[in-house]
Design a protein around this motif. Structure first.
Motif, PDB file in Angstrom:
ATOM      1  N   VAL A  69       0.877  -1.165   0.000  1.00 19.26           N
ATOM      2  CA  VAL A  69       0.000   0.000   0.000  1.00 19.26           C
ATOM      3  C   VAL A  69       0.914   1.214   0.000  1.00 19.26           C
ATOM      4  CG1 VAL A  69      -1.763   1.282   1.265  1.00 19.26           C
ATOM      5  CG2 VAL A  69      -1.799  -1.223   1.263  1.00 19.26           C
ATOM      6  N   HIS A  83      -3.556   4.786  -7.513  1.00 21.33           N
ATOM      7  CA  HIS A  83      -2.892   3.639  -6.900  1.00 21.33           C
ATOM      8  C   HIS A  83      -3.904   2.609  -6.393  1.00 21.33           C
ATOM      9  CE1 HIS A  83       1.259   5.713  -6.098  1.00 21.33           C
ATOM     10  NE2 HIS A  83       0.955   5.598  -7.376  1.00 21.33           N
ATOM     11  N   TYR A  87      -4.284  -1.201  -7.462  1.00 25.56           N
ATOM     12  CA  TYR A  87      -4.357  -2.255  -6.446  1.00 25.56           C
ATOM     13  C   TYR A  87      -5.498  -3.225  -6.774  1.00 25.56           C
ATOM     14  CZ  TYR A  87      -3.081  -3.922  -1.744  1.00 25.56           C
ATOM     15  OH  TYR A  87      -2.605  -4.658  -0.683  1.00 25.56           O
ATOM     16  N   SER A  90      -4.510  -5.420  -9.611  1.00 30.44           N
ATOM     17  CA  SER A  90      -3.558  -6.438  -9.141  1.00 30.44           C
ATOM     18  C   SER A  90      -4.272  -7.557  -8.385  1.00 30.44           C
ATOM     19  CB  SER A  90      -2.491  -5.790  -8.252  1.00 30.44           C
ATOM     20  OG  SER A  90      -1.695  -4.879  -8.990  1.00 30.44           O
ATOM     21  N   TYR A 104      -0.860  -7.002   3.609  1.00 29.67           N
ATOM     22  CA  TYR A 104      -0.460  -5.613   3.418  1.00 29.67           C
ATOM     23  C   TYR A 104      -0.237  -5.000   4.792  1.00 29.67           C
ATOM     24  CZ  TYR A 104      -5.087  -4.146   5.019  1.00 29.67           C
ATOM     25  OH  TYR A 104      -6.208  -3.940   5.789  1.00 29.67           O
TER      26      TYR A 104
END
Length: 393
Positions: A69, A83, A87, A90, A104
């Motif tokens: 993160v 971002h 994420y 992903s 995370y």
């Protein structure tokens, strides 16, 4: 039913080979795409490259540690939403490749902190130490963070001054480099090790949290969870937050996941079962008022992954890593919590031996700080022995 024996592997540059892991009874590898910059999408083809290597060695890969993160997400700065979108992509790509759990953390700037990476425990081997006076000396006299002296009680400030006065210039530089660069460099740290004035760059990162307290950082985590948990639910991935290490305030930074109240807050903030915990016994146990066994028992249903190691806390708030069995945590009782939970859910929980004591067998071997090859294997065997005692009394 036993815990899944897993092992943190740092990729092709790791001195521990996949074949060695298979030969020593490891079932699954825990790893990440360390070559991809924080905030960028993990492409499916890159995930599959790593997975194929792992599976070719006869091992599994179901836990990613970690999908970072970014600081932009933690500070809610301009790149946050981009971002977060990356994420989500992903997560979808990882799920398509068979990954079940993604670890995370939400620790600002500094992922973990120790003041001595070669602490000797007589008769046991080499460990790592967080010495509070030494860390305060780093903060006030080496880093010279503005206002640092306001964060420490008088007794600790006196001890910190005494610790600093005993240091040579080389000692002070080594301490700063270990805290800022060495311990962070292999885990997607925020500081570029090639920067000459790394201490100033570190201070610049700390400055970004000047107006972010625990309340605001929790709000930023809530925003992140509310965005990514629906995707995790959609694709069948469990997100697991790693606790703060150490689990108390350092460097004036907010800390929001270090005790049982924080676990309750997390569960209430987003009740989804996909919003879970990577239960690190070592991190939680570094705080003397944490009852680690009670914490695991109360929130066992949210634990998707476990790090098992021990610490020994000291009266002034310092602590050192004491191996896997001996220390502050009743490890047998903790393992029993996991065995009961696995029976309840009819599914195994992946576990890895976290860190370890460096002994004679590890002399001359290359390893990241805290990750000795044979020290971790010894810890794994000790945990296996506890499982056998509990399952076959």
């Amino acid at each position: 039913m036993k815990l899944i024996k897993s092992w943190r592997w740092f990729g092709e540059n790791d001195s521990v080979t996949l074949n060695w892991l298979k030969e020593n009874g490891i079932e699954e590898v825990v790893t990440a795409l360390h070559h991809i910059s924080n905030g960028e999408v993990w492409p499916e083809e890159e995930i599959l490259k790593v997975k194929s290597k792992i599976e070719a060695a006869g091992l599994g890969w179901s836990v990613v540690e970690s999908l970072p993160v970014t600081e932009a997400i933690k500070t809610a700065s301009d790149l946050r939403d981009q971002h977060i979108q990356n994420y989500k992509t992903s997560l979808r790509n990882l799920a398509a490749c068979g990954i079940k759990t993604v670890v995370y953390n939400f620790m600002p700037v500094l992922d973990w902190a120790r003041t001595d990476l070669n602490y000797q425990i007589p008769g046991l081997g080499e460990s790592m130490l967080f010495d509070y006076p030494t860390f305060a000396a780093f903060d006030m006299y080496i880093l010279k963070r503005p206002g640092a002296e306001n964060d420490y009680p008088t007794e600790l400030k006196v001890a910190a001054k005494q610790a600093f006065e005993k240091m040579t210039a080389d000692d002070a530089e080594r301490l700063a480099h270990n805290i800022i660069v060495v311990t962070q460099g292999f885990i997607d740290g925020v500081i570029d090790p090639s920067i000459e004035d790394y201490k100033q760059e570190f201070l610049n990162h700390l400055q970004r949290y000047q107006h972010i307290d625990d309340v605001q950082l929790r709000a930023n985590l809530t925003y992140f969870l509310n965005e990514v948990i629906p995707v995790a639910e959609e694709v069948g991935i469990n997100l697991a937050i790693h606790p703060d290490d150490p689990p108390f305030a350092v460097l004036g930074l907010p800390r929001i996941f270090g005790n049982i109240n924080d676990m309750e807050w997390l569960a209430n903030t987003n009740p989804s079962q996909n919003n879970g915990i990577a239960f690190c016994a070592g991190s939680f146990s570094a705080r003397a008022d944490n009852d680690v066994v009670e914490m695991a028992g109360k929130y066992a249903h949210r634990i998707h992954f476990a790090h098992l190691r021990n610490t020994q806390t000291l009266p002034d708030g310092s602590f050192y890593e004491s191996g896997h069995i001996n220390g502050t945590v009743d490890m047998k009782a903790l393992v029993n919590v996991f065995l009961k939970e696995m029976k309840e859910r009819s599914a195994r929980i992946p576990m890895r031996p976290d860190h370890g004591l460096k002994g004679v067998e590890d002399e001359g071997l290359t390893a990241n700080p805290g990750y000795p090859q044979f020290g971790r294997l010894k810890g794994l065997r000790e945990v296996e022995h506890l499982e056998e005692e509990l399952l076959h009394p």
